[in-house]
Write an enzyme that holds these catalytic residues in place. Sequence first.
Site, PDB file in Angstrom:
ATOM      1  N   GLY A 192      99.842 137.936 105.849  1.00  0.00           N
ATOM      2  CA  GLY A 192     100.349 139.148 105.312  1.00  0.00           C
ATOM      3  C   GLY A 192      99.291 139.887 104.296  1.00  0.00           C
ATOM      4  N   SER A 193      99.798 140.429 103.155  1.00  0.00           N
ATOM      5  CA  SER A 193      99.060 141.369 102.567  1.00  0.00           C
ATOM      6  C   SER A 193      98.238 140.596 101.403  1.00  0.00           C
ATOM      7  CB  SER A 193      99.945 142.283 101.795  1.00  0.00           C
ATOM      8  OG  SER A 193     100.510 141.579 100.750  1.00  0.00           O
ATOM      9  N   GLY A 232     100.165 139.868  98.200  1.00  0.00           N
ATOM     10  CA  GLY A 232     101.208 138.757  98.402  1.00  0.00           C
ATOM     11  C   GLY A 232     100.424 137.312  98.703  1.00  0.00           C
ATOM     12  N   GLY A 233      99.543 137.463  99.341  1.00  0.00           N
ATOM     13  CA  GLY A 233      98.756 136.196  99.715  1.00  0.00           C
ATOM     14  C   GLY A 233      98.146 135.622  98.573  1.00  0.00           C
ATOM     15  N   GLU A 289      95.907 134.264 105.836  1.00  0.00           N
ATOM     16  CA  GLU A 289      95.130 135.238 106.623  1.00  0.00           C
ATOM     17  C   GLU A 289      95.870 136.635 105.647  1.00  0.00           C
ATOM     18  OE1 GLU A 289      95.851 138.175 110.181  1.00  0.00           O
ATOM     19  OE2 GLU A 289      96.082 136.135 110.807  1.00  0.00           O
ATOM     20  N   CYS A 341      96.127 143.097 112.500  1.00  0.00           N
ATOM     21  CA  CYS A 341      95.084 142.591 111.462  1.00  0.00           C
ATOM     22  C   CYS A 341      93.532 142.701 111.948  1.00  0.00           C
ATOM     23  CB  CYS A 341      95.339 141.018 111.101  1.00  0.00           C
ATOM     24  SG  CYS A 341      95.645 140.051 112.533  1.00  0.00           S
TER      25      CYS A 341
END
Length: 481
Positions: free
Chosen positions: A201-202, A205-206, A225, A262
């Site tokens: 994800g982003s 957030g990650g 990732e 990605c």
Amino acid sequence: MTASAHLTTVMTNAVAAFRELRRSDRASRAAWLAAAADALDADADALVEIAGRETRLPEQRLRGELARTSSQLRFFGEVITDGAYLEATIDHPNPSATPPIPDLRRMLVPLGPVAVFAASNFPFAFSVAGGDTASALAAGNPVIVKIHAGHPELSHRVAERMLTALLDAGAPAGILATIEGRDDATALVLHPDTAAVGFTGSIPGGRALFDLAASRPTPIPFYGELGSLNPVVITARALAAHRSELVEGLVGSFTLGAGQFCTKPGLVFVPRGSGFAVDVATAAPAVAPQPMLMPRIAEGFRAGATALRQQPGVTLVGGDAPGDGGEQQPMVFATDTSALRADDSVVREECFGPAVVIVEHDGDADLIEAIAALPGGLTATLHAAEGEAADCAALIATLEESAGRLLFGGWPTGVAVAWSQHHGGPYPATTSLFTSVGASAIRRFLRPLAFQTAPDAALPPELRDAPAGIPRRIDGELRVH
């Protein structure tokens, strides 16, 4: 944070399942994965219909992604059947060594319940049945999937089909479960029985979840990732020899899936005065506007594209500023290395969507300095003329330092599931050195365990003196069986 009653039950069941999984054999787990793959393939029509309705991705793309997902489940069955992933190693006693070596035997063993956070942009391949889940199950861990809000109906159906198939094939209850919502997601990462986390994800957030995992009384591995610019370098000789093909290839790559990959090429480096940005901007409108996956992603793209337009030294040469609608046309920006190196430059930040930045440079030294200043990425690509790679040693060395996969020609969108694949890279591409795609993705959800002077009955079959049918290193010698 207090876990909900649902999460408490899920974790209790997962812990019980892990005790059974620790005693499971590799052949059984491979059969379970194959059964889950068969169940997804048998339900393909319904799954693709739901996925298309929730994500607005085209049917052909979704069918291909579903096929990749079921194949990946079977692939990890092959990985564990092969057995090399265990790194089984045996040293018999050697009292004459300095210091003396006792009987030592080591292999990799599963961690425990694994939390998987599903991604928005791949509703099959990086979601409930995706690579994180497949590799964690193959390793012998139960999995709890945090469903993505972008495709909840699909996620529930995939989980139900998978779980039914797993149980029918003999897997323990509690081997797979799902949760939803921010509160339970946070509680899952903090839960004392969660052994590791896989996330796609982003960056914001990650990173928040990564920090949460590290802040626990007992920190756990977080395999995230997050984001990647995936720089591309095109030499002057390559432009002269293949200009039209390079324009066509770049447009196809950065607009694939509305730029929501990605591995989308975000920065393309070309010699100053090449006019390449204008060529790309001229060709890009041939790609029809495409829908973004979710309003939140569309809002993020609008913010990123607006920031690029406002960055000094950056020019929009193709495409309109994103509006409030759900569809977005390609956008092409042009700049140079000085704008990229500015302290406040947003050119060094991923713009997730159908946008590309063409960066002009003033020669090898300027190019290498600019590449070295970029954050870590999943990929880096070099387009050079035939025989020119030998003259690019310093550039190649710099690209190697910045990415997890280096391409010579071609485009980075598209990640094959293979024994040699690596889908990772220096932060912020990933939070670890491991891959999330390919055979060695299983390594994330295993830990080494050594047995010293253990009786034969206490050893796993793979570490006993009897032939194990897998590659093992015995007294320093690698043996196939």
